[in-house]
Design a protein around this motif. Structure first.
Motif, PDB file in Angstrom:
ATOM      1  N   PHE A   1       0.828  -1.208   0.000  1.00 40.64           N
ATOM      2  CA  PHE A   1       0.000   0.000   0.000  1.00 40.64           C
ATOM      3  C   PHE A   1       0.866   1.264   0.000  1.00 40.64           C
ATOM      4  O   PHE A   1       0.603   2.217  -0.740  1.00 40.64           O
TER       5      PHE A   1
ATOM      6  N   LYS B   1       2.240   1.822  -3.372  1.00 39.52           N
ATOM      7  CA  LYS B   1       1.195   2.259  -4.306  1.00 39.52           C
ATOM      8  C   LYS B   1       0.866   3.748  -4.088  1.00 39.52           C
ATOM      9  O   LYS B   1       0.757   4.528  -5.031  1.00 39.52           O
TER      10      LYS B   1
ATOM     11  N   LYS C   1      -8.325   5.727  -4.944  1.00 37.60           N
ATOM     12  CA  LYS C   1      -9.363   4.788  -4.483  1.00 37.60           C
ATOM     13  C   LYS C   1      -8.694   3.751  -3.596  1.00 37.60           C
ATOM     14  O   LYS C   1      -7.695   3.155  -3.977  1.00 37.60           O
ATOM     15  N   ILE C   2      -9.270   3.524  -2.418  1.00 38.29           N
ATOM     16  CA  ILE C   2      -8.645   2.548  -1.525  1.00 38.29           C
ATOM     17  C   ILE C   2      -9.682   1.607  -0.928  1.00 38.29           C
ATOM     18  O   ILE C   2     -10.860   1.913  -0.859  1.00 38.29           O
ATOM     19  N   THR C   3      -9.195   0.471  -0.448  1.00 38.12           N
ATOM     20  CA  THR C   3     -10.079  -0.534   0.138  1.00 38.12           C
ATOM     21  C   THR C   3     -10.268  -0.236   1.630  1.00 38.12           C
ATOM     22  O   THR C   3      -9.526   0.559   2.213  1.00 38.12           O
ATOM     23  N   ALA C   4     -11.239  -0.919   2.237  1.00 31.79           N
ATOM     24  CA  ALA C   4     -11.511  -0.706   3.662  1.00 31.79           C
ATOM     25  C   ALA C   4     -10.276  -1.047   4.502  1.00 31.79           C
ATOM     26  O   ALA C   4      -9.990  -0.406   5.510  1.00 31.79           O
ATOM     27  N   LEU C   5      -9.567  -2.074   4.057  1.00 27.20           N
ATOM     28  CA  LEU C   5      -8.376  -2.498   4.799  1.00 27.20           C
ATOM     29  C   LEU C   5      -7.279  -1.434   4.737  1.00 27.20           C
ATOM     30  O   LEU C   5      -6.604  -1.134   5.710  1.00 27.20           O
ATOM     31  N   GLU C   6      -7.139  -0.885   3.525  1.00 25.89           N
ATOM     32  CA  GLU C   6      -6.115   0.149   3.325  1.00 25.89           C
ATOM     33  C   GLU C   6      -6.463   1.428   4.085  1.00 25.89           C
ATOM     34  O   GLU C   6      -5.590   2.172   4.513  1.00 25.89           O
ATOM     35  N   GLU C   7      -7.743   1.638   4.255  1.00 21.94           N
ATOM     36  CA  GLU C   7      -8.234   2.817   4.974  1.00 21.94           C
ATOM     37  C   GLU C   7      -7.561   2.921   6.351  1.00 21.94           C
ATOM     38  O   GLU C   7      -7.175   4.004   6.792  1.00 21.94           O
ATOM     39  N   LYS C   8      -7.426   1.772   7.007  1.00 25.46           N
ATOM     40  CA  LYS C   8      -6.795   1.734   8.342  1.00 25.46           C
ATOM     41  C   LYS C   8      -5.355   2.231   8.287  1.00 25.46           C
ATOM     42  O   LYS C   8      -4.930   3.012   9.133  1.00 25.46           O
TER      43      LYS C   8
END
Ligand SMILES: Nc1nc2c(ncn2[C@@H]2O[C@H](COP(=O)(O)OP(=O)(O)OP(=O)(O)O)[C@@H](O)[C@H]2O)c(=O)[nH]1
Ligand SMILES: [Mg+2]
Length: 365
Positions: free
Chosen positions: A164, A167, A182-189
């Protein structure tokens, strides 16, 4: 405490003038750049007619509005992330903010120097953003170093984090902001833990000329709107110098004065509307003893968490919430008759607070 918004932008764009307009605090405003060194801070009440009506109904002696913290931060210029101008010291102030108000100069004044020659809204925004991006890149690089060193840890998580970070680093390196990826919920953390400056939501504020107030859309506003549309960010136009002069006026007089220019609202109230909407904040009310009070929380806040806003003991010992919509309360006339008529609802810990709820929290200590 309410959300914190920080005024950012190039020097001499009118940040301190706007700060005075919003807070009625007469801070230093000057024709020379870097007039602001240490940030100016204000706690500003959020006007809410619903609160006044609820308070009047229950004859509250004390009425406590929700608040907003506004911080006027030093101007930044090209090279700030490398120490130019006032350097990167104030980037820390930006990091504390929930929302950035990016002030863009839309007024013409040959006697007030602009840092990049002529005001060019698009380029000016990019200059400021680029400095924030540079600062974020160095945060990413530091974190990457740490992740690479600690490969002995839980391998899968570290690998995901590294991926991440790389990226995001690639993304920022092309001059884009973190909030545009654009990011995933996991990446949000992971993103949250990084506290990147360009991940913060932004409202663009175009500081326009007095002579342009009555124009539908001055050129500077159009330019900024086109830019902001791409990222779904709101734009408001204000004339800071006009309202910056009115610091000693009561709000009603201010509005009367503004109406002469065809403006219906103070910039503070416009900003609050846009900010609440963009951050998806909702308001609920509590009545306790002699105090009626408004609280602002993000949409999706549960009753138990809402109780915690009032007091941490109330969250820990949460039992239930008695809830009624403010308008219903006004209609029925009193809490007692709301109870008698069965309109006061009993809600559990996971109830999602709605905008306009009046809530009595039940808890044990
Ligand atoms: N003509 C005009 N002048 C303005 C307007 N807003 C601010 N100014 C003037 O522009 C100059 C700079 O305003 P400040 O509010 O000090 O700007 P700042 O962004 O806080 O600047 P720094 O603190 O140096 O970063 C002052 O002389 C203001 O009076 C405006 O809308 N129109
Ligand atoms: Mg200033």
């Amino acid at each position: 405490m309410g959300f914190k918004c920080g005024l950012v932008g190039l020097p001499n764009v009118g940040k301190s003038t706007l700060f005075t307009a919003l807070s009625s605090l007469p801070v230093e405003r000057a024709k020379y750049p870097f007039a602001t060194v240490e940030p100016n801070r204000a706690i500003v009440p959020v006007k809410d007619e619903r609160l006044s009506k609820v308070a009047a109904l229950v004859s509250s002696a004390e009425v406590t509005p929700a608040t907003l913290i506004i911080v006027d931060i030093a101007g930044l210029i090209e090279g700030a992330s490398r120490g130019e101008g006032l350097g990167n010291r104030f980037l820390a102030h930006i990091r504390e903010m929930d929302l950035l108000l990016h002030v863009v100069r839309g007024f013409d004044a040959p006697d007030i120097p602009h840092m990049a020659g002529e005001p060019e809204p698009k380029q000016d925004i990019e200059t400021v953003e680029l400095e924030l991006i540079f600062s974020d890149l160095s945060v990413l690089e530091k974190r990457l170093e740490r992740v690479q060193r600690s490969v002995k840890g839980p391998a899968r998580e570290a690998a995901a984090e590294k991926e991440f970070l790389e990226k995001m680093h690639d993304h920022l390196s092309t001059g884009k902001t973190a909030r545009s990826m654009k990011i995933t919920a996991l990446e949000e953390k992971i993103l949250e833990s990084l506290q990147l400056l360009t991940a913060k939501p932004v409202v663009y504020v175009v500081n326009i000329d007095e002579k342009d107030i009555t124009k539908e859309e001055p050129a500077a506003v159009k330019t900024v709107q086109a830019l902001a549309r791409a990222e779904g960010a709101p734009v408001i136009s204000i004339c800071a110098s006009l309202e910056g002069e009115l610091e000693e006026m009561e709000e009603e007089d201010k509005i009367l004065f503004l109406q002469e220019y065809g403006l219906e609202e103070t910039s503070l109230n416009r900003l609050i509307k846009v900010g609440y909407d963009y951050l998806q904040l909702i308001t609920y009310f509590t009545i306790k003893g002699q105090e009626a009070r408004a609280w602002a929380v993000p949409k999706g806040t549960t009753a138990r968490r809402g109780a915690g806003e009032v007091h941490s003991d109330m969250e820990k010992g949460f039992i239930a919430a008695e809830v009624i919509n403010w308008r219903e309360l006004l209609e029925v006339g009193s809490v007692t008759s709301a109870k008698e008529n069965g309109i006061l609802r009993l809600e559990g810990r996971d109830y999602l607070i709605r905008d306009g709820d009046v809530i009595y929290f039940r808890f044990k200590v």
